[in-house]
Design an enzyme around this catalytic site. Structure first.
Site, PDB file in Angstrom:
ATOM      1  N   THR A  74       0.833  -1.195   0.000  1.00 50.92           N
ATOM      2  CA  THR A  74       0.000   0.000   0.000  1.00 50.92           C
ATOM      3  C   THR A  74       0.871   1.249   0.000  1.00 50.92           C
ATOM      4  OG1 THR A  74      -1.950   1.004   1.017  1.00 50.92           O
ATOM      5  CG2 THR A  74      -0.392  -0.024   2.532  1.00 50.92           C
ATOM      6  N   LYS A  78       3.366   1.366  -3.979  1.00 49.18           N
ATOM      7  CA  LYS A  78       2.741   0.601  -5.074  1.00 49.18           C
ATOM      8  C   LYS A  78       3.525   0.684  -6.391  1.00 49.18           C
ATOM      9  CE  LYS A  78      -2.029   0.536  -3.524  1.00 49.18           C
ATOM     10  NZ  LYS A  78      -3.432   0.731  -3.919  1.00 49.18           N
ATOM     11  N   GLU A  90       0.062  -8.860 -16.071  1.00 48.30           N
ATOM     12  CA  GLU A  90      -0.313  -7.964 -17.180  1.00 48.30           C
ATOM     13  C   GLU A  90      -0.966  -6.656 -16.692  1.00 48.30           C
ATOM     14  OE1 GLU A  90      -3.467  -9.819 -19.384  1.00 48.30           O
ATOM     15  OE2 GLU A  90      -4.017  -7.889 -20.287  1.00 48.30           O
ATOM     16  N   ASN A  99      -0.257  -3.973  -6.055  1.00 52.70           N
ATOM     17  CA  ASN A  99      -0.788  -3.949  -4.682  1.00 52.70           C
ATOM     18  C   ASN A  99      -0.731  -5.325  -4.015  1.00 52.70           C
ATOM     19  OD1 ASN A  99      -2.941  -5.360  -5.812  1.00 52.70           O
ATOM     20  ND2 ASN A  99      -4.481  -4.247  -4.648  1.00 52.70           N
ATOM     21  N   ASP A 114      -6.513  -3.692  -7.705  1.00 54.08           N
ATOM     22  CA  ASP A 114      -7.288  -2.479  -7.421  1.00 54.08           C
ATOM     23  C   ASP A 114      -8.411  -2.270  -8.441  1.00 54.08           C
ATOM     24  OD1 ASP A 114      -6.016  -1.630  -5.090  1.00 54.08           O
ATOM     25  OD2 ASP A 114      -4.422  -0.630  -6.195  1.00 54.08           O
ATOM     26  N   ASN A 160     -11.360  16.346 -13.412  1.00 53.30           N
ATOM     27  CA  ASN A 160     -10.390  16.611 -12.344  1.00 53.30           C
ATOM     28  C   ASN A 160     -10.218  18.106 -12.129  1.00 53.30           C
ATOM     29  OD1 ASN A 160      -8.521  15.429 -10.464  1.00 53.30           O
ATOM     30  ND2 ASN A 160      -6.869  16.339 -11.672  1.00 53.30           N
ATOM     31  N   ARG A 161      -9.803  18.449 -10.890  1.00 47.27           N
ATOM     32  CA  ARG A 161      -9.560  19.853 -10.550  1.00 47.27           C
ATOM     33  C   ARG A 161      -8.409  20.395 -11.396  1.00 47.27           C
ATOM     34  NH1 ARG A 161      -7.656  20.836  -4.474  1.00 47.27           N
ATOM     35  NH2 ARG A 161      -6.042  19.432  -5.265  1.00 47.27           N
ATOM     36  N   LYS A 165      -3.124  17.060 -14.918  1.00 46.30           N
ATOM     37  CA  LYS A 165      -3.198  15.672 -14.450  1.00 46.30           C
ATOM     38  C   LYS A 165      -4.418  14.961 -15.052  1.00 46.30           C
ATOM     39  CE  LYS A 165      -2.479  13.844  -9.960  1.00 46.30           C
ATOM     40  NZ  LYS A 165      -2.506  14.050  -8.508  1.00 46.30           N
ATOM     41  N   TYR A 224     -13.988   5.645   2.248  1.00 49.35           N
ATOM     42  CA  TYR A 224     -14.781   4.846   3.207  1.00 49.35           C
ATOM     43  C   TYR A 224     -14.637   5.323   4.650  1.00 49.35           C
ATOM     44  CZ  TYR A 224     -10.578   1.928   3.979  1.00 49.35           C
ATOM     45  OH  TYR A 224      -9.324   1.476   4.263  1.00 49.35           O
TER      46      TYR A 224
END
Ligand code: ATR
Length: 281
Positions: A74, A78, A90, A99, A114, A160-161, A165, A224
């Site tokens: 984690t 990663k 792959e 991960n 993930d 995205n902001r 990116k 979460y």
């Protein structure tokens, strides 16, 4: 004796296999309760512990030297773990992110689960092919979510902001880019929040206004903590189908368990174990 009869028994002896998670920080990891519960349910003689390390190569060296059978990887390792592995699968190669590491007779193989964590909870509610899906965010989590959805044939928009990116991820995933400020102009079948907006302690925040939602949307938040974010509360109030962030965490963990053991994961039980632990703290 069945797995459930063995549930409450500790089975540690000289044959017990060791699994774990490598990260930093790691003190709030839910991996140990989730995987240990699954091992017990399936009658597998193994334990899973959390290891805070400062360099991933030390973790991998420990795996080789003391025979740790498998590890979750984690934050922040990663990507940096990749050069130290013997081989990678792959999906991990395509995402540039690992991960899960499995020790096969001293050789370390890297995988990523993930994207499965993102896709499985959605697939339980709807087929994904040709669905119009908006992914909010462009970090590591967004990449895994977008990758999984692309493999399923969804039509992707990245919002995205920061434009740089966001556009970079959109290009990589053959997706459209829309600035987060303009997201209210969209009307996707599915919207997924992968940004940290709404996470503790800023639980009154949402990446989109409540008026964005309407009842035919499927709305998924990978945050979460808390389980019911403002984003999900607003979506639920609008009548949307909602999926919480624990579904992604448990989904990626269930896929890890299957790579570790070759045994089908007890997904519902793994979720219960994490929920119990969350209500304790
Ligand atoms: P992760 O690996 O968990 O995805 P990350 O790489 O730090 O984490 O990415 C965080 C994402 O949340 C980014 O898309 C970030 O947007 P920027 O690229 O503009 O930084 C987004 N994010 C974080 N805080 C945000 C905020 N207050 N408003 C909007 N987006 C935010």
């Amino acid at each position: 004796m069945t797995g459930s009869n063995m549930c409450n028994q500790l089975m540690i002896n000289s044959a017990t296999r060791l699994y774990g998670v490598f990260g930093n920080p790691i003190s709030h990891s839910m991996g140990p309760v989730m995987h240990t519960r699954a091992f017990r349910e399936k009658g597998i003689n193994a334990v899973y512990l959390a290891f805070r390390i400062d360099a991933i190569e030390k973790g991998l060296q420990a795996m080789r030297e003391i025979g740790i059978q498998g590890a979750s990887i984690t934050i922040p390792f990663k990507e940096s773990v990749i050069p130290f592995l013997d081989d990678i699968g792959e999906h991990a190669k395509e995402m540039g992110s690992v991960n899960t590491v499995v020790n096969k007779d001293g050789k370390l193989f890297g995988y990523s689960t993930d994207h499965k964590g993102a896709v499985e909870p959605l697939r339980r509610v709807t087929p994904l092919k040709d669905k119009d899906v908006c992914v909010l965010g462009a970090g590591g989590a967004a990449k895994a979510v977008a990758y999984g959805l692309k493999k399923e044939g969804a039509l992707l928009t990245i919002s995205n902001r920061s434009e740089n990116k966001g556009k970079a991820l959109a290009d990589q995933m053959d997706a459209r880019f829309v600035a987060l400020d303009h997201v209210t102009g969209l009307n996707p079948d599915i919207i997924i929040n992968t940004t940290s907006v709404g996470m503790m302690p800023d639980t009154d925040k949402s990446p989109v206004p409540a008026r964005f939602f309407h009842e035919s949307m499927i709305v998924f938040d990978i945050v979460y903590n808390p389980l019911m974010t403002r984003f999900l509360i607003d979506a639920k109030n609008a009548g949307c189908t909602i999926i919480d962030g624990l579904s992604m965490f448990v989904g990626q963990g269930a896929a890890q368990f299957e790579l570790f053991t070759g045994v089908e994961a007890p997904v519902n039980l793994m979720r219960d174990a994490v929920l119990e632990e969350m209500t304790k703290s």
